[in-house]
Design a protein around this motif. Structure first.
Motif, short mmCIF file in Angstrom:
data_model
loop_
_atom_site.label_atom_id
_atom_site.label_comp_id
_atom_site.label_asym_id
_atom_site.label_seq_id
_atom_site.Cartn_x
_atom_site.Cartn_y
_atom_site.Cartn_z
N GLY A 114 0.64 -0.94 0.24
CA GLY A 114 0.34 0.25 -0.22
C GLY A 114 1.15 1.85 -0.62
O GLY A 114 0.39 2.14 -0.64
N LEU A 115 1.92 1.33 0.98
CA LEU A 115 2.82 2.48 0.99
C LEU A 115 3.49 2.76 -0.18
O LEU A 115 3.68 4.19 -0.76
CB LEU A 115 3.38 1.87 1.84
N VAL A 116 3.89 1.96 -1.29
CA VAL A 116 4.63 1.83 -2.07
C VAL A 116 3.97 2.15 -3.26
O VAL A 116 4.88 2.88 -4.06
CB VAL A 116 5.58 0.76 -2.59
N PHE A 117 2.34 1.53 -3.84
CA PHE A 117 2.19 2.02 -4.83
C PHE A 117 1.03 3.71 -3.99
O PHE A 117 1.23 4.58 -5.63
CB PHE A 117 0.87 1.24 -4.07
N LEU A 118 1.04 4.40 -3.11
CA LEU A 118 1.07 5.45 -2.82
C LEU A 118 1.85 6.66 -2.91
O LEU A 118 1.90 7.53 -3.84
CB LEU A 118 0.79 5.57 -1.43
N ALA A 119 3.13 5.97 -2.75
CA ALA A 119 4.52 6.45 -3.07
C ALA A 119 4.88 6.72 -4.47
O ALA A 119 5.29 7.79 -5.18
CB ALA A 119 6.02 5.76 -2.72
N GLN A 120 3.90 5.61 -5.51
CA GLN A 120 4.49 5.37 -7.22
C GLN A 120 3.46 6.69 -7.69
O GLN A 120 3.46 7.29 -8.66
CB GLN A 120 4.11 4.04 -7.31
N LEU A 121 2.33 6.61 -6.47
CA LEU A 121 1.14 7.49 -7.55
C LEU A 121 1.62 8.87 -7.56
O LEU A 121 1.39 9.89 -7.44
CB LEU A 121 -0.02 7.19 -6.54
N VAL A 122 2.46 9.41 -5.90
CA VAL A 122 2.49 11.07 -6.39
C VAL A 122 3.71 11.38 -6.19
O VAL A 122 4.27 12.58 -6.09
CB VAL A 122 2.42 11.06 -4.18
N GLY A 123 4.83 10.56 -6.22
CA GLY A 123 6.18 10.48 -6.72
C GLY A 123 6.16 9.77 -7.84
O GLY A 123 5.53 8.95 -9.07
N PRO A 124 7.98 9.99 -8.81
CA PRO A 124 8.46 9.32 -9.11
C PRO A 124 8.35 7.48 -9.95
O PRO A 124 7.98 7.28 -8.99
CB PRO A 124 10.19 9.25 -9.38
N ASP A 125 7.70 7.57 -10.62
CA ASP A 125 7.10 5.82 -10.71
C ASP A 125 8.22 5.08 -11.99
O ASP A 125 8.38 5.07 -12.91
CB ASP A 125 5.61 5.73 -11.91
N SER A 126 9.49 4.13 -11.68
CA SER A 126 10.10 3.82 -12.20
C SER A 126 10.54 2.33 -11.53
O SER A 126 10.88 2.17 -10.37
CB SER A 126 11.55 4.74 -12.87
N LEU A 127 11.85 1.22 -11.57
CA LEU A 127 11.73 0.06 -11.20
C LEU A 127 13.00 0.57 -10.32
O LEU A 127 13.00 0.33 -9.08
CB LEU A 127 12.71 -0.74 -12.41
#
Length: 212
Positions: free
Chosen positions: A23-36
């Protein structure tokens, strides 16, 4: 049946930890950079915070964090130095100084092993030994839980398959990870039992994860 309450609670706790992480990683990817690379950064931040929380909880419960050696014996010092050297020179061996590889070394090859050893060969090991009165129950049950724990990494597998363009059968991959995790859990647990602390297992865990 009372003694089996601890493994059941442990399994529920593991599911909860992985759910929170996802859940936290998903939220972080929504509001921040999204890459490997950033996916690894978010996971690294989680494992660092989770390790600190786990150490605090263990101290509150009177459980000694078992990932450190009980004394500064030359053998422990030499093994730690060799492990640190191998971990540190890996980018030079692979000739890969990319941000993704460096973050991988920090997340998967250092922070993740520390957290998992604290959890499985530290907190859960202590609780299982108390519940079953010692013996080999902690070894086998902690290994089983360690294997099942890897089912929770389904999100990272899917994300990395999508970003790298690789195809695969998720169920087959997860089954392989559960089996591998169980076997490695037995190895790390055997080291924990033989040396009466989790430091040798931690070093072995770091070396294996560093090798990918």
């Amino acid at each position: 049946m009372g003694r089996w309450k601890m493994p059941a609670l442990g399994l529920a706790a593991l599911a909860g930890i992985q759910t929170v992480r996802m859940g936290l990683v998903f939220l972080a990817q929504l509001v921040g950079p999204d890459s490997l690379t950033w996916n690894r950064v978010y996971n690294a931040a989680f494992f660092l915070a989770a390790s600190a929380a786990l150490v605090w909880a263990m101290r509150r419960a009177g459980i000694r964090p078992a990932v450190l050696p009980p004394s500064r014996k030359p053998g422990y010092t030499a093994a730690a130095a060799l492990t640190a050297l191998f971990w540190g020179i890996t980018p030079f061996i692979t000739r890969d100084f990319s941000a993704e590889n460096l973050v991988f070394l920090a997340e998967s090859a250092l922070l993740l092993p520390v957290f998992e050893e604290l959890l499985f060969r530290g907190f859960l090991w202590d609780r299982l030994e108390r519940a079953f009165g010692g013996g080999s129950a902690a070894l086998w049950l902690s290994a089983a839980l360690f294997g099942l724990w890897h089912v929770g990494y389904a999100d990272t597998i899917l994300c990395r398959m999508a970003w790298t363009g690789r195809e695969g059968n998720l169920i087959a991959i997860l089954c392989g990870k559960v089996l591998t995790g169980f076997l490695l859990g037995l190895c790390f647990g055997w080291l924990r039992r033989k040396f009466r602390n989790g430091f040798p297992g931690l070093l072995a865990h770091i070396v294996l994860n560093t090798m990918g």
